[in-house]
Design a protein around this motif. Structure first.
Motif, mmCIF file in Angstrom:
data_model
loop_
_atom_site.group_PDB
_atom_site.id
_atom_site.type_symbol
_atom_site.label_atom_id
_atom_site.label_comp_id
_atom_site.label_asym_id
_atom_site.label_seq_id
_atom_site.Cartn_x
_atom_site.Cartn_y
_atom_site.Cartn_z
ATOM 1 N N PHE A 130 0.809 -1.213 0.000
ATOM 2 C CA PHE A 130 0.000 0.000 0.000
ATOM 3 C C PHE A 130 0.846 1.269 0.000
ATOM 4 C CE2 PHE A 130 -3.194 -3.074 1.119
ATOM 5 C CZ PHE A 130 -4.330 -2.577 0.505
ATOM 6 N N LEU A 131 2.136 1.129 -0.321
ATOM 7 C CA LEU A 131 2.999 2.297 -0.470
ATOM 8 C C LEU A 131 2.443 3.322 -1.474
ATOM 9 C CD1 LEU A 131 6.729 1.087 -0.340
ATOM 10 C CD2 LEU A 131 5.740 3.024 0.873
ATOM 11 N N PRO A 132 2.025 2.887 -2.671
ATOM 12 C CA PRO A 132 1.496 3.878 -3.621
ATOM 13 C C PRO A 132 0.308 4.658 -3.073
ATOM 14 C CG PRO A 132 1.930 1.795 -4.724
ATOM 15 C CD PRO A 132 2.061 1.539 -3.257
ATOM 16 N N ILE A 133 -0.564 3.972 -2.325
ATOM 17 C CA ILE A 133 -1.736 4.643 -1.773
ATOM 18 C C ILE A 133 -1.311 5.622 -0.688
ATOM 19 C CG2 ILE A 133 -3.815 4.288 -0.385
ATOM 20 C CD1 ILE A 133 -2.660 1.674 -2.883
ATOM 21 N N ALA A 134 -0.348 5.205 0.157
ATOM 22 C CA ALA A 134 0.130 6.085 1.227
ATOM 23 C C ALA A 134 0.775 7.342 0.659
ATOM 24 C CB ALA A 134 1.133 5.325 2.105
ATOM 25 N N VAL A 135 1.600 7.184 -0.386
ATOM 26 C CA VAL A 135 2.243 8.340 -1.012
ATOM 27 C C VAL A 135 1.194 9.233 -1.673
ATOM 28 C CG1 VAL A 135 3.891 9.087 -2.774
ATOM 29 C CG2 VAL A 135 4.405 7.101 -1.346
ATOM 30 N N THR B 80 7.297 5.990 2.903
ATOM 31 C CA THR B 80 6.361 7.045 2.511
ATOM 32 C C THR B 80 6.936 8.414 2.835
ATOM 33 O OG1 THR B 80 4.463 5.585 2.891
ATOM 34 C CG2 THR B 80 4.031 7.949 2.813
ATOM 35 N N LEU B 81 7.472 8.560 4.048
ATOM 36 C CA LEU B 81 8.100 9.826 4.437
ATOM 37 C C LEU B 81 9.293 10.131 3.551
ATOM 38 C CD1 LEU B 81 7.960 9.558 8.338
ATOM 39 C CD2 LEU B 81 6.643 11.110 6.880
ATOM 40 N N TYR B 82 10.063 9.078 3.206
ATOM 41 C CA TYR B 82 11.199 9.272 2.308
ATOM 42 C C TYR B 82 10.747 9.821 0.962
ATOM 43 C CZ TYR B 82 14.494 8.054 -1.358
ATOM 44 O OH TYR B 82 15.301 8.104 -2.466
ATOM 45 N N ALA B 83 9.707 9.222 0.381
ATOM 46 C CA ALA B 83 9.234 9.644 -0.940
ATOM 47 C C ALA B 83 8.782 11.093 -0.917
ATOM 48 C CB ALA B 83 8.089 8.735 -1.401
ATOM 49 N N VAL B 84 8.051 11.474 0.137
ATOM 50 C CA VAL B 84 7.540 12.834 0.228
ATOM 51 C C VAL B 84 8.673 13.831 0.449
ATOM 52 C CG1 VAL B 84 6.062 14.386 1.563
ATOM 53 C CG2 VAL B 84 5.290 12.062 1.066
ATOM 54 N N GLU B 85 9.554 13.539 1.405
ATOM 55 C CA GLU B 85 10.642 14.468 1.710
ATOM 56 C C GLU B 85 11.652 14.543 0.575
ATOM 57 O OE1 GLU B 85 12.559 14.512 5.422
ATOM 58 O OE2 GLU B 85 10.747 14.132 6.603
ATOM 59 N N LEU C 126 -8.459 0.068 -8.758
ATOM 60 C CA LEU C 126 -7.871 -1.006 -9.565
ATOM 61 C C LEU C 126 -6.515 -1.428 -8.993
ATOM 62 C CD1 LEU C 126 -8.523 -0.281 -13.355
ATOM 63 C CD2 LEU C 126 -9.244 -2.269 -12.016
ATOM 64 N N SER C 127 -5.706 -0.455 -8.584
ATOM 65 C CA SER C 127 -4.401 -0.770 -8.012
ATOM 66 C C SER C 127 -4.545 -1.570 -6.721
ATOM 67 C CB SER C 127 -3.618 0.524 -7.740
ATOM 68 O OG SER C 127 -3.354 1.227 -8.939
ATOM 69 N N ILE C 128 -5.504 -1.186 -5.899
ATOM 70 C CA ILE C 128 -5.746 -1.906 -4.638
ATOM 71 C C ILE C 128 -6.184 -3.339 -4.923
ATOM 72 C CG2 ILE C 128 -7.232 -2.024 -2.602
ATOM 73 C CD1 ILE C 128 -7.247 1.046 -2.594
ATOM 74 N N ILE C 129 -7.064 -3.511 -5.908
ATOM 75 C CA ILE C 129 -7.501 -4.857 -6.292
ATOM 76 C C ILE C 129 -6.306 -5.688 -6.751
ATOM 77 C CG2 ILE C 129 -8.833 -6.178 -7.982
ATOM 78 C CD1 ILE C 129 -10.910 -3.903 -7.906
ATOM 79 N N GLY C 130 -5.429 -5.082 -7.561
ATOM 80 C CA GLY C 130 -4.240 -5.787 -8.029
ATOM 81 C C GLY C 130 -3.334 -6.207 -6.888
ATOM 82 N N ILE C 131 -3.139 -5.305 -5.916
ATOM 83 C CA ILE C 131 -2.302 -5.629 -4.756
ATOM 84 C C ILE C 131 -2.909 -6.785 -3.961
ATOM 85 C CG2 ILE C 131 -1.476 -4.755 -2.535
ATOM 86 C CD1 ILE C 131 -1.345 -1.968 -3.915
#
Length: 319
Positions: free
Chosen positions: A107-112, A179-184, A134-139
């Motif tokens: 769920f990294l993509p959703i968190a970001v 998630t924090l890494y991606a944002v920062e 759709l992404s959640i269903i795929g995960i």
């Protein structure tokens, strides 16, 4: 307004980083006789050395650009996106298992995405609700397949409740850390426009390599199992290849994607790591994807393409 060309280049860079990050998932298969701590330390030490060598010709220029705030940010990013993330991830896998950890990390993509919307993105939630579903269903399809394979391949065994709690906290911690890494990282890339994407990746590598030196004693002294010199040659060869491809090159591509794409879309590029990891696992196992896995792949790819199209619509950038 983000141009169509920037979106295309950003997605291609995101795909490239995912393709290279996906190779990390076959490293444990190649180095099955070494510990995860040794693999982590080896990869990041080599990452640091390669980064330092590549930065030396431009060091006199960079040292005049970087201040105390930038170096503190690089330390934070190296801890969040590399050292702390992999320590938490490996702990979670060894305590609660791969399927549960995959479910949480998936769920990294959703968190970001959520963090991108909170940061003031012009994209509307309703514009990306369908592709994200759709992404959640795929995960979930991938994880359900992982649970099935795990149940049939390993005997059932009891794990202490306290150990499970620790493992769950580690998995959630790994999710929060990256998630924090991606944002920062995105914020600092936009803030330090005078530093190239590649140089920022190399600077992160130098700091990560320095931090990885702390792991040397616990990894290579406390876990000093005997290995033949050919085994060590294989170990350092794989670590070097992983450091070059999955760290130096992949992180440079990711930084480029982060500068070109809005945060709500760049987060979706993480899905390509999962997709390519699946592809490599099929090649390694000499098999085709199952029906469930094929449906998961279609959902993930469609979700990313749909999300990209949503960011191309004129009304999402005019608000």
């Amino acid at each position: 307004m983000t141009s169509s060309r920037s979106l295309t280049l950003g997605v291609l860079n995101g795909m490239g980083s995912g393709a290279l990050w996906g190779t990390v998932f076959i490293v444990p298969l190649l180095l099955h006789d070494f510990t995860s701590l040794q693999m982590t330390a080896g990869r990041y030490i080599v990452y640091g050395l390669i980064s330092l060598a590549l930065l030396l010709p431009r060091w006199n220029i960079l040292k005049n650009i970087l201040g105390k705030a930038e170096w503190i940010a690089l330390i934070r990013l190296s801890i969040l996106g590399n050292v702390l993330y992999y320590i938490l991830l490996s702990t979670a896998i060894t305590t609660v298992g791969g399927p549960v950890t995959t479910l949480i990390i998936g769920f990294l993509p959703i968190a970001v995405l959520v963090m991108g919307i909170r940061a003031g993105s012009s994209i509307r939630v309703k514009q990306i609700a369908a592709p994200m579903s759709l992404s959640i269903i795929g995960i979930l399809l991938i994880v359900s397949r992982s649970f099935t394979a795990h149940a049939t391949a390993t005997p059932t065994h009891s794990v202490a409740f306290s150990t499970q709690i620790i493992g769950l906290f580690c998995a959630v911690g790994a999710l929060a850390s990256w998630t924090l890494y991606a944002v920062e990282n995105t914020r600092w890339l936009l803030k330090t426009s005078t530093v190239s994407d590649h140089d920022w990746s190399l600077l992160t590598g130098v700091v990560t390599g320095a931090l990885a030196l702390v792991l040397v004693i616990p990894a290579f002294v406390f876990h000093a199992a005997p290995h033949a010199w050919l085994d060590w040659a294989r170990f350092w060869g794989v670590c070097s290849a992983t450091a070059l491809l999955a760290s130096v090159v992949a992180n440079g591509l990711w930084n480029r994607a982060s500068r070109l794409l809005p945060l709500t879309l760049s987060g979706q590029m993480i899905i390509f790591e999962t997709l390519f990891a699946l592809l490599y696992s099929f090649v390694w196992a000499h098999r085709w994807p199952s029906i469930v896995e094929f449906c998961a792949i279609i959902c993930l790819i469609t979700g990313v393409l749909w999300c990209t199209a949503a960011h191309r619509t004129p009304h999402n950038t005019s608000e």
